[in-house]
Design an enzyme around this catalytic site. Structure first.
Site, PDB file in Angstrom:
ATOM      1  CG  HIS A   1      13.270 -29.105  -6.593  1.00  0.00           C
ATOM      2  ND1 HIS A   1      12.396 -28.305  -7.304  1.00  0.00           N
ATOM      3  CD2 HIS A   1      13.691 -28.351  -5.546  1.00  0.00           C
ATOM      4  CE1 HIS A   1      12.299 -27.124  -6.718  1.00  0.00           C
ATOM      5  NE2 HIS A   1      13.074 -27.138  -5.644  1.00  0.00           N
TER       6      HIS A   1
ATOM      7  CG  ASP B   1      11.180 -28.987 -10.785  1.00  0.00           C
ATOM      8  OD1 ASP B   1      12.136 -29.328 -11.507  1.00  0.00           O
ATOM      9  OD2 ASP B   1      11.208 -29.061  -9.542  1.00  0.00           O
TER      10      ASP B   1
END
Length: 515
Positions: free
Chosen positions: A29, A135
């Protein structure tokens, strides 16, 4: 303070954006988010504040040194508390221990106040944030005064197929396919049930090809419930959704998703766009572990397309048996191999002296971590044995390297399905790893007829990925321009007290607080 300006879709002048990136604190990520942040800064003049968890900040400093977080004018780093105490060897910590997972969940739950402090610091510096890119579901759900009115943009780091697989979980439940009726359905062929009604998915999609969260017998499974909650958040909360993919690769899935989601911007493949990075941001890194540069020198002594590269990512934990079977399968294939075994993944001595080091003797190279993008681009690499995390799949596609797919969890099953049967660049390794099968598949991919076909398809996808990433003219660059002008406009917020750690090299010291 940056004064860069651009132009909107109607020709009006638009002040430079200030994007605050706050990714989920895991390797894949963070790396993808940093790629995007650098692109926005270098090519679109956007001001960036990139937020790490405190533990990740320490790990980057240990693995890469201060230059990795030095920043540049208009690009700074921040760190927020995560509740994890410092460790003498954080690269070897068990990130899967109950204590670590509990601390990570607590960090996610408490993320909004930490982020609000970062936004306050940006406002105090005279460059208020225009958007938050994240996110983390709690961040995306925050609105109004919680984030000082700054809009949230979702950057989802799976591919479109993986995200859509998550979103379809609700329909799988409604149709009675999930949860499973008992553990025997994990073994009796039930997972081969064809799901031919899912829009955007292949007509022969099987239940096993959906995200691993559907493999539960609990009607109230906490992980599945959390996934569906996050998917609801994506439908309603963010002002836009950014995906690291390109339209030609996942056209049907994207067409199915667009009517029910916020505006989607496909800005990939980021691995190729990131290759355009120039100094000073080229020195920045999101690698949380120290990379073994010796593997590149070792590859340099090997013939073209002669080496199998094997890496199971930053999260997957293999059993001693699985690791041994993979290592000896690679060794017995007759091909040289580069195998990555993380410090927290398995211990060689746990394999009774017959683990990766023994298997590699005379034919392989074992590293604890490596610069994967460089490895995959190396001419010596002929195949990639992967867990099918999206970053790895996309890097393999961009490099034109065939894949041996061993999906571990989450969206990896879906990525494997698309790589093997839709894009036809991969072959699946059975979940019950066997060294004989591994050796046979390696030989087939490296030198067999099926391997030649996969290599041809991989080369075609490499060209299509390069076209999407073509500087200025490719679809990724066009979509990045649209993203900046349509989403990342200047927004004025209110000022609050701050309590975050900021890079000492890239912001006015009057707005810093160093703890």
């Amino acid at each position: 303070m940056s004064t860069a300006r651009g132009h909107g879709d109607e020709g009006e002048e638009v002040a430079a954006a200030h994007a605050v990136f706050f990714p989920f604190p895991a390797q894949g990520h963070v790396a993808a988010a940093l790629h995007l942040a650098r692109l926005l800064h270098v090519h679109h003049g956007a001001r960036v504040t990139f937020v790490h968890s405190e533990r990740n900040r320490r790990r980057i400093l240990r693995s890469r040194g201060p230059a990795a977080l030095a920043g540049a004018p208009g690009f700074r780093f921040a760190a927020v508390p995560d509740g994890l105490p410092p460790s003498s060897d954080e690269d070897a910590e068990d990130d899967h221990s109950p204590e670590h997972i509990a601390a990570l969940l607590a960090f996610i739950d408490a993320s909004v106040p930490h982020l609000r402090a970062v936004l306050d610091s940006a406002a105090a510096s005279g460059a208020p944030a225009t958007c938050v890119v994240s996110d983390i579901a709690s961040v995306l759900r925050a609105s109004g005064q919680e984030l000082m009115g700054v809009p949230a943009v979702a950057f989802w780091t799976t591919g479109a197929c993986g995200l859509w697989s998550n979103m379809l979980c609700q329909q799988l439940i409604e149709k009675g396919l999930v949860p499973l009726k008992g553990n025997e359905q994990l073994r009796n062929g039930y997972l081969d049930t064809v799901v031919d009604w899912a829009p955007g998915m292949p007509r022969d999609m099987r239940l096993r090809d959906f995200v691993s969260f559907v493999r539960t017998t609990d009607a109230d499974d906490g992980m599945l419930r959390a996934v569906m909650g996050i998917m609801d958040t994506l439908r309603t909360a963010p002002s836009a959704l950014i995906l690291n993919t390109f339209d030609e690769l996942e056209a049907q899935v994207l067409a199915a998703m667009r009517p029910i989601l916020p505006p989607i911007y496909t800005v990939g493949p980021l691995p190729l766009l990131a290759a355009e990075q120039q100094a000073p941001l080229a020195t920045l890194s999101a690698s949380l572990s120290k990379e073994d540069g010796g593997c590149l020198a070792w590859l340099g002594r090997k013939p073209p397309r002669s080496v199998v590269y094997a890496n199971f990512g930053s999260i997957a934990v293999l059993t001693t048996h699985q690791l041994r079977e993979f290592a000896w399968g690679l060794a017995r294939s007759g091909h040289d191999f580069l195998l990555v075994v993380r410090n927290d993944q398995a211990k060689d001595d746990a394999c009774g002296g017959g683990g990766p080091a023994a298997a590699a003797e005379g034919r392989g190279y074992v590293a604890s971590w490596c610069p994967q993008a460089e490895v995959l681009r190396h001419e010596a690499v002929g195949a990639f044995l992967t867990h099918c995390g999206w970053n790895s799949v996309l890097e393999g596609v961009c490099s034109g390297v065939p894949l041996l797919c061993w999906p571990f969890a989450a969206d990896q099953q879906t990525n494997c399905r698309f790589a093997c049967t839709e894009w036809r660049v991969g072959v699946e390794v059975a979940a019950d790893v066997d060294s004989t099968e591994v050796a046979e598949l390696v030989r087939e991919v490296m030198a067999g007829e099926r391997g030649r076909e996969m290599r041809q398809r991989a080369a075609e996808w490499k060209e299509k990925a390069a076209a999407a990433a073509a500087l200025r003219g490719g679809s990724a660059w066009v979509n990045l321009h649209r993203l900046v002008n349509q989403v990342f406009r200047r927004h004025r917020g209110m000022t609050l007290d701050t309590g975050v750690i900021l890079s000492t090299t890239t912001m006015d010291k009057s707005t810093q607080r160093l703890d």
